[in-house]
Motif scaffolding. Structure first.
Motif, PDB file in Angstrom:
ATOM      1  N   SER A   1       1.176   5.416  -0.112  1.00 22.87           N
ATOM      2  CA  SER A   1       1.650   3.833  -0.172  1.00 22.87           C
ATOM      3  C   SER A   1       2.894   4.031  -1.193  1.00 22.87           C
ATOM      4  O   SER A   1       3.688   3.268  -1.152  1.00 22.87           O
ATOM      5  N   GLY A   2       2.665   5.044  -1.995  1.00 25.70           N
ATOM      6  CA  GLY A   2       3.973   5.145  -2.905  1.00 25.70           C
ATOM      7  C   GLY A   2       5.089   5.558  -2.767  1.00 25.70           C
ATOM      8  O   GLY A   2       6.255   5.594  -3.042  1.00 25.70           O
ATOM      9  N   THR A   3       4.894   6.239  -1.290  1.00 24.53           N
ATOM     10  CA  THR A   3       6.352   6.773  -0.610  1.00 24.53           C
ATOM     11  C   THR A   3       7.333   5.770  -0.179  1.00 24.53           C
ATOM     12  O   THR A   3       8.463   6.133   0.225  1.00 24.53           O
ATOM     13  N   ILE A   4       6.974   4.461  -0.643  1.00 28.14           N
ATOM     14  CA  ILE A   4       7.953   3.393  -0.464  1.00 28.14           C
ATOM     15  C   ILE A   4       9.191   3.328  -1.207  1.00 28.14           C
ATOM     16  O   ILE A   4      10.543   3.110  -0.704  1.00 28.14           O
ATOM     17  N   ILE A   5       9.062   4.175  -2.130  1.00 30.04           N
ATOM     18  CA  ILE A   5      10.162   4.377  -3.111  1.00 30.04           C
ATOM     19  C   ILE A   5      11.266   5.035  -2.513  1.00 30.04           C
ATOM     20  O   ILE A   5      12.567   5.188  -2.700  1.00 30.04           O
ATOM     21  N   CYS A   6      10.906   6.025  -1.564  1.00 27.08           N
ATOM     22  CA  CYS A   6      11.819   6.960  -0.791  1.00 27.08           C
ATOM     23  C   CYS A   6      12.914   6.333  -0.242  1.00 27.08           C
ATOM     24  O   CYS A   6      14.019   6.909   0.137  1.00 27.08           O
ATOM     25  N   ALA A   7      12.664   4.937   0.348  1.00 26.67           N
ATOM     26  CA  ALA A   7      13.471   4.447   1.001  1.00 26.67           C
ATOM     27  C   ALA A   7      14.831   4.040   0.579  1.00 26.67           C
ATOM     28  O   ALA A   7      16.030   3.808   1.104  1.00 26.67           O
ATOM     29  N   ASN A   8      14.513   4.196  -0.846  1.00 25.95           N
ATOM     30  CA  ASN A   8      15.810   3.923  -1.901  1.00 25.95           C
ATOM     31  C   ASN A   8      16.615   5.130  -1.857  1.00 25.95           C
ATOM     32  O   ASN A   8      17.825   4.781  -2.092  1.00 25.95           O
TER      33      ASN A   8
ATOM     34  N   PHE B   1       9.811   6.065   5.996  1.00 27.05           N
ATOM     35  CA  PHE B   1       9.264   5.889   4.949  1.00 27.05           C
ATOM     36  C   PHE B   1       8.349   4.653   4.618  1.00 27.05           C
ATOM     37  O   PHE B   1       7.361   4.477   4.057  1.00 27.05           O
ATOM     38  N   LEU B   2       8.859   3.358   5.059  1.00 29.34           N
ATOM     39  CA  LEU B   2       8.172   1.939   5.047  1.00 29.34           C
ATOM     40  C   LEU B   2       6.956   2.244   5.951  1.00 29.34           C
ATOM     41  O   LEU B   2       5.971   1.441   5.626  1.00 29.34           O
ATOM     42  N   SER B   3       6.995   2.851   7.102  1.00 33.22           N
ATOM     43  CA  SER B   3       5.853   2.815   7.849  1.00 33.22           C
ATOM     44  C   SER B   3       4.915   3.857   7.270  1.00 33.22           C
ATOM     45  O   SER B   3       3.535   3.298   7.287  1.00 33.22           O
ATOM     46  N   LEU B   4       5.135   4.874   6.773  1.00 36.39           N
ATOM     47  CA  LEU B   4       4.519   5.873   6.044  1.00 36.39           C
ATOM     48  C   LEU B   4       3.572   5.133   4.945  1.00 36.39           C
ATOM     49  O   LEU B   4       2.573   5.429   4.926  1.00 36.39           O
TER      50      LEU B   4
END
Length: 431
Positions: free
Chosen positions: A311-318, A329-332
């Motif tokens: 869930s924390g990988t959402i930051i990778c979208a930045n 990354f949002l899907s992950l």
């Protein structure tokens, strides 16, 4: 309906009714996210004002969790469910007819108010129709409706808006709920002696007896235990990721990533599909590990810890530019959120035996606060149209939730509650 149902046929029909109701429930929670960009432009609403509108649903939804459960205990579901369906659908429809900020907030509050008893009602229905060993599967089926339903509905809602505008989107959504309320009343029936599991009467009697004793002392106990705060905080953090996808996500794609509204509907469906598969994998994997003899630390905690990490990988979208990478990354992240959704099992594993219902209410109440706070924070953090700080905040919540399960929950074991009746008598004697 006068026709008698066999137990098996009745269960399938009931589960189908709940599943569709959950889809409509979440449609009316999230259609605001599809309409948000066009609505804010049309009504000149600022990001902070949109944050208020997004969070207004949760103001009443959270507060009414425990009262809503009490209502479910005393009103027949066949009467209650159509009533609340019509009420929240009318509030949804009215959203398409008003223009002021206060009226929109009022409509969202009304939707939250009338949707509050829906999940306690779903749980009551499953309890009445399914044996203990069948309930987890039944709950997983109807819970998946919030993800799989929205995965397919997001493009449909975007298409409706492209033809009828954001006002038409709310009106059509409301009409669908009103029609479904009539269908529910026609096809749902209370369980008979033939269809109701044998253990239900005894279980219900025991639960009702426990609910009449020393409410306030139990409530205080539920909010003073470290392990319980561990799962409360974890639920809040999971809710933070969930509420981003239910509210600001389409706006993020449209206004920050520059994707057209119709395409946004299709892109937005992908993370919901990922979350759906995460939910299913979590349940099947955890149950499989239990059957293989693994401890609760492994079987129950592993999906949550892995899910929160993902869930924390959402930051990778930045840090990526292409739309495909952003959606990946949002899907992950949302897949991880679905994977961690098994967290409800910790209520029954950790709460004292006679406090499962109360702890569950506290757990859901704290989780609901995320839907109050997080949309507002995102509105403040993204005032200039930059969502980077908002995504960093959501990733931070996942980290806090991870630490909560590791350090606060600790070993998965049931808390032993004191004898509240004895404590009350002792306190009375001391006075």
């Amino acid at each position: 309906m006068s026709k008698k149902l066999t137990p098996r046929m009745g269960k399938f029909k009931v589960l189908a009714l709940i599943f569709v109701s959950v889809v409509i429930n979440y449609m009316d929670r999230t259609n605001i996210s599809v309409a948000a960009s066009a609505m804010s432009a049309d009504l000149a609403l600022t990001p902070i004002e949109m944050g208020l509108i997004f969070s207004a649903f949760a103001w009443t939804y959270s507060i009414m969790q425990i009262p809503g459960g009490m209502i479910v205990d005393v009103v027949k579901v066949r009467i209650l469910y159509p009533f609340i369906l019509i009420a929240w659908s009318l509030a949804t429809l009215v959203q398409g007819l008003v223009s002021s900020l206060s009226a929109l907030i009022g409509c969202r509050m009304a939707i939250g108010l009338f949707e509050a008893p829906s999940y306690p009602a779903n749980n009551k229905i499953v309890t009445q129709w399914f044996d203990t060993q069948e309930r987890a599967g039944a709950i997983a089926v109807y819970t998946s409706g919030q993800f799989i339903g929205l995965a397919f509905l997001m493009p449909v809602l975007a298409l409706i808006q492209s033809y009828f505008g954001w006002r038409g989107l709310f009106i059509v959504s409301g009409l669908i709920g009103i029609v479904w309320a009539a269908i529910w009343y026609m096809f749902y029936q209370e369980p008979s002696e033939q269809t109701q599991p044998k253990s239900i009467k005894e279980n219900v009697s025991a639960e009702q007896a426990s609910l009449t004793e020393d409410h306030w002392m139990k409530l205080k106990f539920a909010f003073t235990q470290r392990k319980l705060w561990g799962i409360y905080i974890g639920q809040f953090c999971l809710g933070g990721t969930m509420i981003f996808f239910l509210t600001w996500f389409p706006t993020y794609l449209t206004e920050y990533k520059g994707i057209g509204e119709l395409k946004t509907g299709f892109y937005a469906s992908i993370p919901f599909l990922a979350a759906f598969f995460g939910v299913l994998l979590s349940g099947f994997l955890s149950d499989w590990l239990v059957r293989k003899g693994y401890s609760n630390e492994i079987a129950r905690k592993t999906p949550i810890i892995v899910g929160l990490l993902l869930s924390g990988t959402i930051i990778c979208a930045n840090f990526v530019d292409s739309n495909a990478a952003v959606i990946f990354f949002l899907s992950l992240s949302f897949f991880g959120n679905g994977l961690a959704s098994i967290n409800w099992v910790f209520v029954s594993l950790i709460a004292p035996k006679n406090m499962v219902g109360l702890v569950g209410g506290c757990f859901n109440f704290i989780g609901g606060l995320a839907a109050v706070i997080v949309p507002l924070l995102i509105g403040v953090l993204s005032q200039d149209g930059d969502f980077r700080f908002a995504l960093a905040m959501i990733a931070s919540l996942a980290l806090v939730g991870l630490c909560s399960y590791i350090f606060l929950v600790g070993k998965v074991e049931q808390i032993q509650a004191p004898d509240f009746t004895l404590e009350r008598k002792t306190a009375s004697f001391g006075n």
